[in-house]
Write an enzyme that holds these catalytic residues in place. Structure first.
Site, PDB file in Angstrom:
ATOM      1  CE  LYS A 458      50.740  48.242  53.576  1.00 34.81           C
ATOM      2  NZ  LYS A 458      50.597  47.815  52.215  1.00 34.81           N
ATOM      3  CB  CYS A 512      47.382  51.695  51.347  1.00 30.07           C
ATOM      4  SG  CYS A 512      46.950  49.990  51.018  1.00 30.07           S
TER       5      CYS A 512
HETATM    6  N1  LIG Z   1      43.565  46.576  48.487  1.00 30.58           N
HETATM    7  C1  LIG Z   1      44.855  46.797  48.388  1.00 30.58           C
HETATM    8  O1  LIG Z   1      45.334  47.325  47.396  1.00 30.58           O
HETATM    9  C2  LIG Z   1      45.792  46.372  49.499  1.00 30.58           C
HETATM   10  C3  LIG Z   1      47.156  46.422  49.268  1.00 30.58           C
HETATM   11  C4  LIG Z   1      48.013  45.987  50.254  1.00 30.58           C
HETATM   12  C5  LIG Z   1      47.508  45.541  51.467  1.00 30.58           C
HETATM   13  N2  LIG Z   1      46.158  45.509  51.687  1.00 30.58           N
HETATM   14  C6  LIG Z   1      45.689  45.032  52.985  1.00 30.58           C
HETATM   15  O2  LIG Z   1      44.712  44.064  52.768  1.00 30.58           O
HETATM   16  C7  LIG Z   1      43.583  44.340  53.582  1.00 30.58           C
HETATM   17  C8  LIG Z   1      42.370  43.825  52.881  1.00 30.58           C
HETATM   18  O3  LIG Z   1      42.295  44.515  51.669  1.00 30.58           O
HETATM   19  P1  LIG Z   1      41.350  44.031  50.501  1.00 30.58           P
HETATM   20  O4  LIG Z   1      41.569  44.975  49.390  1.00 30.58           O
HETATM   21  O5  LIG Z   1      41.529  42.593  50.236  1.00 30.58           O
HETATM   22  O6  LIG Z   1      39.934  44.290  51.179  1.00 30.58           O
HETATM   23  P2  LIG Z   1      38.532  43.896  50.580  1.00 30.58           P
HETATM   24  O7  LIG Z   1      37.570  44.851  51.156  1.00 30.58           O
HETATM   25  O8  LIG Z   1      38.613  43.746  49.102  1.00 30.58           O
HETATM   26  O9  LIG Z   1      38.281  42.459  51.190  1.00 30.58           O
HETATM   27  C9  LIG Z   1      38.157  42.215  52.530  1.00 30.58           C
HETATM   28  C10 LIG Z   1      37.340  40.942  52.669  1.00 30.58           C
HETATM   29  O10 LIG Z   1      37.342  40.587  54.042  1.00 30.58           O
HETATM   30  C11 LIG Z   1      36.036  40.125  54.341  1.00 30.58           C
HETATM   31  N3  LIG Z   1      35.836  40.234  55.776  1.00 30.58           N
HETATM   32  C12 LIG Z   1      35.649  41.336  56.531  1.00 30.58           C
HETATM   33  N4  LIG Z   1      35.516  40.999  57.818  1.00 30.58           N
HETATM   34  C13 LIG Z   1      35.638  39.664  57.886  1.00 30.58           C
HETATM   35  C14 LIG Z   1      35.591  38.723  58.946  1.00 30.58           C
HETATM   36  N5  LIG Z   1      35.416  39.107  60.202  1.00 30.58           N
HETATM   37  N6  LIG Z   1      35.731  37.419  58.660  1.00 30.58           N
HETATM   38  C15 LIG Z   1      35.919  37.011  57.389  1.00 30.58           C
HETATM   39  N7  LIG Z   1      35.980  37.859  56.347  1.00 30.58           N
HETATM   40  C16 LIG Z   1      35.830  39.162  56.597  1.00 30.58           C
HETATM   41  C17 LIG Z   1      35.121  41.015  53.548  1.00 30.58           C
HETATM   42  O11 LIG Z   1      33.862  40.409  53.382  1.00 30.58           O
HETATM   43  C18 LIG Z   1      35.897  41.145  52.249  1.00 30.58           C
HETATM   44  O12 LIG Z   1      35.551  40.154  51.321  1.00 30.58           O
HETATM   45  C19 LIG Z   1      43.623  45.845  53.741  1.00 30.58           C
HETATM   46  O13 LIG Z   1      42.985  46.279  54.907  1.00 30.58           O
HETATM   47  C20 LIG Z   1      45.088  46.115  53.803  1.00 30.58           C
HETATM   48  O14 LIG Z   1      45.536  45.987  55.124  1.00 30.58           O
HETATM   49  C21 LIG Z   1      45.294  45.909  50.717  1.00 30.58           C
END
Ligand SMILES: NC(=O)c1ccc[n+]([C@@H]2O[C@H](COP(=O)([O-])OP(=O)(O)OC[C@H]3O[C@@H](n4cnc5c(N)ncnc54)[C@H](O)[C@@H]3O)[C@@H](O)[C@H]2O)c1
Length: 682
Positions: A458, A512
């Site tokens: 990744k 990212c």
């Molecule tokens: N957003 C993207 O486009 C994308 C694409 C590929 C991969 N990702 C991966 O996905 C991860 C998350 O991205 P996202 O866009 O969903 O983030 P986001 O900020 O939209 O959502 C993260 C969620 O996790 C919750 N959270 C945080 N700490 C927590 C805990 N300790 N226990 C339970 N819930 C908790 C938050 O309240 C939030 O709702 C990124 O860090 C990345 O590694 C994201």
């Protein structure tokens, strides 16, 4: 005797191996187990205890006498719950045999753990049936999967079994109880048999209370394995290892219900699993439990959440630990960020990990999908889980990493398309995670050597994009002063299949691309990854390049009214993380401009952090702008008529998205990092 070899029978022909299957919750090869086996044999009146012990030893040597790591000891209380597999007298297939030929999802009774060799004589009707012959073709691991069970394995075995002992022995049905419904498959019927109290040669026999046969239409908690009407058993987990109870997944906890986690939860639910979503935000949890998605921009998500909740497949909670205690699989997808000083901020992942560890049960699979620096799963998260849970990874629970590579806004389409990369901390964890993802995804599942390889894949993929954009930016800055039409030149270059030059822009944002190169740089030695470091600096500097170009075009920015269009880091996504909008607003402020921001995806309160006046696009303030900076070209802007801006003198096209001609027709200068300098009219 090696597995697969034939023993000569009394009639001189190859005799079938006869086995008696013992169904127990927990079993082992220890002394206690043998004592119980003696009782069993005596009650059946087959052999004196000593002879029986010898047979057990024979069996150990002939099948596979290796000790199984993590294999539990015999539990006396449950040993008597034994007998053959229902009144069909199915017998003989060890979990190992089933896993090798039919895949790990054969509804082999959990605890169908020990196989004894009570007799070398041939099977007779009414006595113990023969074990399927060892010379049945072995399926390669790739086919020994749930799909193989669906589509290949059973017919395959049926086709190839040569038969012996008359008509009853001519198919696999001899060993798998007959299907209850045509088309459901023998495997499902076998599962039903296991859970049904049966006649068991006079032995006290009760069904395993955790095994629930599912007949007819699919019900909650049932997992289809052999056709649309087929269903498997809901069951609890035991310890790991080949003799542990079968790895049936019915409940998944998804930790982090954000832009990626919620669509994932809905996807798992759509595949028939019970999903418990966990998030810290009570509003998000309440919204999901009422059937509404709190993420609005994702195509198909509203509908998917509504359906999953209506069918009782998706629930949300703020209590991660309680959810994990009910789960067979835990998927962690919370954010991991870098701070302004580029230090990695592990707080969310660490907090989620502790909550998971507190609820973790033996046999559970934990998969991290949050992008992580190389080695984090093994060196940081594994010890943290072990410390908090008292369990040992590999022996008591499985642990894997599988990066999420989806593109927000088209997640469900990507879930069908992108191969799912999976690497465990050990081969068993990889296998278990691969099995899980094959069950819940339509895309190819792609195992790699270990968790570190998956983590690095990744980071390599996203860093490639960052460096590629940096190259595009450097090439554009070089070419723009040399009468080159950069857009046309890159298009022409990319007509050669090995060229994939990205688009120049005023900056790279989001979770990212600007973040993950730092996961690599964080532990890179001096001199390592210099290209990555340089690329990051180039991209971080592009906002300044763009604002300086605008400044030159306008002859200074002091007191100019500048409207920033789009606060998101990219078009059509409601996400401010690492958005270049922050740098743009800051640079404009420093240059003395009056800065306004408009983004239809956010409320004014949500844009508070930008420290700019938030305006409506139709407002007097917005329409009186001297200049516009296009930071995120949302779909809703595509029809924008620049002539509406009465005082407009220049447009900085930060994303290469705007038609230059439409800007010039409005009497304004078109400014871009890859465009020749254009002076704004006075
Ligand atoms: N957003 C993207 O486009 C994308 C694409 C590929 C991969 N990702 C991966 O996905 C991860 C998350 O991205 P996202 O866009 O969903 O983030 P986001 O900020 O939209 O959502 C993260 C969620 O996790 C919750 N959270 C945080 N700490 C927590 C805990 N300790 N226990 C339970 N819930 C908790 C938050 O309240 C939030 O709702 C990124 O860090 C990345 O590694 C994201």
């Amino acid at each position: 005797m090696a597995r697969g070899q034939r023993r000569p029978g009394g009639d001189g022909r190859a005799a079938p191996d006869l086995f008696q299957v013992r169904i127990s919750h927990l079993s082992g090869h220890g002394r206690a187990g043998r004592g119980a086996e003696q009782q069993l044999a005596q009650r059946r009146g087959h052999r004196p205890p000593g002879a029986h012990r010898r047979r057990v030893r024979d069996h150990d040597q002939s099948l596979d006498a290796r000790p199984f790591p993590g294999r539990p000891r015999l539990d006396h209380r449950h040993h008597a719950w034994c007998g053959q597999l229902g009144d069909q007298r199915f017998a003989g297939a060890t979990p190992r045999w089933c896993a090798a030929r039919l895949g790990p999802h054969l509804p082999h009774p959990r605890g169908l753990a020990d196989v004894q060799r009570p007799s070398r004589r041939r099977s007779r009707p009414g006595r113990l049936p023969a074990r399927p012959p060892d010379h049945l073709p072995q399926l390669p691991p790739s086919q020994a999967s749930p799909r193989a069970v669906d589509g290949h394995a059973v017919p395959h075995l049926r086709d190839h079994h040569p038969g012996r002992g008359g008509a009853r022995g001519r198919s696999l049905d001899r060993w798998l109880p007959a299907p209850a419904h045509p088309g459901r498959g023998a495997i499902v019927a076998a599962a039903d048999q296991v859970a049904r109290p049966g006649r068991h040669a006079g032995l006290p026999c009760r069904p395993d209370p955790r095994l629930q046969p599912v007949r007819g239409p699919l019900r909650r908690g049932a997992v289809p394995v052999a056709g649309p009407r087929a269903a498997l058993l809901r069951a609890d987990h035991g310890a790991l290892g080949p003799h542990s109870r079968a790895p049936l997944v019915t409940t998944v906890a998804v930790v982090g219900l954000g832009k990626i986690g919620l669509p994932l939860a809905a996807q798992f639910a759509s595949k028939g699993l019970d999903v418990i979503g966990c998030d810290l935000q009570p509003e998000a949890v309440a919204s999901i439990n009422s059937g509404r998605s709190h993420i609005r921009e994702e195509a198909g998500l509203e509908e998917a959440v509504r359906t999953a909740v209506a069918h009782g497949r998706l629930k949300a909670t703020t209590d991660t630990t309680a959810a994990v205690a009910k789960a067979d699989v835990v998927v962690v997808i919370v954010p991991l960020m870098v701070e302004p000083d580029r230090k990695i901020d592990y707080r969310s992942v660490d907090a989620a990990t502790l909550a998971v560890a507190r609820g973790l049960r033996r046999g559970t699979l934990v998969v991290y999908e949050t992008t992580l620096p190389v080695g984090t799963t093994r060196q940081r998260l594994k010890p943290a889980i072990e410390r908090e849970s008292g369990l040992t990874a590999g022996a008591d629970f499985h642990l894997a990493f599988s990066p999420e590579r989806l593109y927000a806004g088209r997640i469900f389409a990507d879930l069908r398309k992108y191969p799912k990369i999976v690497g465990g901390i050990d081969p068993a964890s990889t296998d278990k995670a691969v099995d899980f993802y094959r069950k819940v995804l339509d895309a190819e599942v792609w195992p790699v050597e270990n968790a570190e390889t998956a983590e690095f894949a990744k980071l390599a993929e996203t860093t490639y994009r960052d460096v590629n954009i940096a190259l595009a930016n450097q090439l554009a800055l070089y070419a723009a002063g040399r009468h080159v039409n950069v857009g046309q030149a890159f298009k022409a270059a990319n007509s050669q299949p090995f060229s994939h030059i990205h688009r120049p822009s005023i900056g790279v944002g989001g979770h990212c691309i600007p973040v993950y190169p730092h996961f690599l740089l964080d532990d890179a030695a001096d001199g390592e990854l210099s290209l990555v470091r340089d690329g990051r600096q180039t991209n971080d500097g592009m906002a300044r390049v763009g604002i300086e170009a605008l400044d030159r075009s306008l002859g200074g920015l002091r007191s100019r009214r500048v409207l920033v269009l789009g606060a998101s880091y990219r078009e059509d996504v409601k996400e401010l993380a690492f958005s270049t909008a922050f740098a743009i607003v800051d640079l404009l402020h420093r240059a003395g401009a009056n800065v306004m921001v408009h983004d239809p995806l956010f409320t004014p309160a949500e844009l508070f952090a930008l420290e700019a006046e938030v305006v409506d696009l139709d407002s007097e303030a917005a329409l009186s702008a001297d200049a516009v900076v296009v930071q995120a070209w949302h779909s809703s802007f595509h029809e924008l008529d620049w002539r509406r801006f009465k005082s407009l003198r220049a447009v900085l096209d930060g994303r290469g998205s705007v038609d230059p001609q439409s800007v010039r027709e409005a009497g304004a200068a078109y400014v871009a990092v890859d465009a020749p300098r254009e002076e704004a009219s006075a």
